[in-house]
Design an enzyme around this catalytic site. Structure first.
Site, short mmCIF file in Angstrom:
data_model
loop_
_atom_site.label_atom_id
_atom_site.label_comp_id
_atom_site.label_asym_id
_atom_site.label_seq_id
_atom_site.Cartn_x
_atom_site.Cartn_y
_atom_site.Cartn_z
N GLU A 42 0.84 -1.19 0.00
CA GLU A 42 0.00 0.00 0.00
C GLU A 42 0.87 1.24 0.00
OE1 GLU A 42 -4.15 -1.30 2.20
OE2 GLU A 42 -2.64 -0.26 3.39
N CYS A 43 0.59 2.18 -0.87
CA CYS A 43 1.25 3.48 -0.94
C CYS A 43 2.77 3.30 -1.02
CB CYS A 43 0.81 4.36 0.22
SG CYS A 43 1.06 6.13 -0.07
#
Length: 436
Positions: free
Chosen positions: A326-327
């Site tokens: 994520e990210c």
């Protein structure tokens, strides 16, 4: 559980410093605390943990189902906590585009009295109009105390107290202007708690200021008032990524939600941690690897040189182990990462994208996600996106999510998946359907 919320008319009013000082002061008094951060912020909860000695949960009234918020508050009671201390986000009534998901919504949901921190540096009698307006704006949200912040002098304090006296809202204290009571910041907010060398001294100083300038007995009266809501202990949670999940955790991968780990454990998953910056490999028997967000752009050179970490993740992906980023974790799964100085660093190369922190653009907001495959979640999800990095090159691959913003506007498809490896810039918070 009894408790209260520290909120403010706007960001930058000092509510984080006040919250940290109160958490440490209450801890010194022997209170068993349950710190909470309203909204999706990752950084403040680490400060809450440092101040209180207890893990801080994010409670997000836009992205979380009300029953999940209630269940998490019940879980805190089960752990022995007696006082829930919630820090609001932005201004008290600020939420998504439609105003939903605000700190006020969380206060109403958990029946928390609100203590309003007001920056008084450039006002005197006008504070009465501000506090009166906030106290009348929503009758289901009770502002039961005010803390005057950045007060310039005893005369200034007397003027402020005099202006507020007719309103009947108690003034719990007046904090003097003190540049030492500020925290260092950078592009995504405060510098991470683990990187603040003088944090312990700061917390003790903040607690001393709260003890000296806030009526702690009056504050206790506020949080001891009768509660009216019933907490729910059992509620469906997001499916875990696997049965044995290895989670990257260090200064490069620090942005993970405690409620996800708690929910996965409740569903029987085992969670272990490893540090890519220390060139550690995930546990060999892990059937899922989670690379959360953080600051890989600040540590790109070390990550590029972490040979044991890189080999282990590549081998796991080749075996079909679920690898999800994520990210910042998504950036590390890509081919290269360009840092702020324009230097390109090789990343894991498991997803066909190249990202840049030198070419910065703000991406910020709540997101509604429709999974397109590759993850154990097949129901609509709620998430948050917050980053400055940009994708500069992306090759064709299957997409991970179909995305809308908080108003429902179609943002197209996002994220990538190749075999058992997937990722996106979205921080998943909860699902928005009936089944998990």
């Amino acid at each position: 559980m009894k408790g209260f919320m520290i909120a403010a008319p706007a960001s930058g009013s000092g509510k984080t410093t006040v919250t940290l000082g109160l958490l440490r002061a209450l801890k010194r008094r022997g209170e068993v605390l349950a710190p909470v951060k309203a909204g999706p912020d990752y950084i403040d909860p680490a400060y809450h943990r440092a101040a209180s000695g207890v893990d801080c949960f994010n409670l997000d009234p836009w992205a979380m189902r009300p029953e999940l918020i209630s269940a998490l508050s019940s879980r805190m009671t089960e752990s022995g906590a007696r006082v829930l201390v919630a820090e609001g986000m932005m201004g008290l009534f600020d939420g998504a585009i439609d105003g939903k998901g605000s700190s006020a919504d969380l206060a109403r949901l958990l029946d928390l009295p609100v203590v309003l921190v007001v920056d008084c540096a450039r006002q005197s009698h006008s504070i009465a109009a501000l506090v009166w307006g906030f106290s009348q704006f929503r009758k289901d949200v009770l502002i039961e105390g005010v803390i005057l912040n950045r007060v310039g002098s005893p005369r200034h304090e007397a003027m402020l107290r005099g202006a507020l006296a007719p309103l009947g809202v108690p003034v719990l204290g007046a904090l003097p202007r003190d540049p030492a009571l500020s925290l260092p910041e950078r592009h995504l907010g405060l510098v991470q708690a683990d990187e603040h060398a003088g944090l312990e001294s700061f917390l003790e100083q903040a607690a001393d200021v709260m003890e000296a300038h806030i009526d702690m007995d009056a504050l206790q009266t506020i949080w001891l008032r009768p509660k009216r809501y019933d907490a729910m202990a059992n509620v469906a949670r997001l499916k875990p990524l696997g049965n044995r999940i290895a989670v990257a955790r260090d200064d490069a991968f620090a942005f993970a939600y405690m409620h996800l780990f708690e929910g996965w454990r409740r569903r029987g998953a085992e969670i272990s941690f490893f540090s890519p910056l220390a060139d550690e490999a995930p546990k060999a028997d892990a059937d899922a690897i989670y690379l959360p967000g953080g600051y890989p752009e600040l540590h790109a050179q070390r990550l590029a040189g972490a040979s044991r970490f890189r080999t282990a993740i590549g081998d796991a992906a080749a075996r079909g182990v679920t690898v999800y980023g994520e990210c910042g974790g998504y950036m590390v799964l890509g081919k290269t990462l360009e840092d702020a100085a324009g230097v390109h660093h090789p990343m894991l190369g498991l997803l066909p994208l190249e990202t840049s922190f030198a070419r910065r653009k703000l991406h910020l907001g709540y997101r509604l996600l429709e999974p397109l495959g590759g993850l154990p979640w097949d129901m609509p999800l709620k998430a948050h996106e917050f980053h400055y990095a940009s994708i500069v090159r992306e090759e064709k691959a299957d997409r991970l999510f179909r995305v809308r913003d908080a108003s429902g506007e179609n943002l197209g498809e996002a994220g990538l998946r190749v075999g058992s490896v997937s990722g996106s810039f979205m921080h998943v918070i909860d699902f928005s359907g009936e089944a998990a």
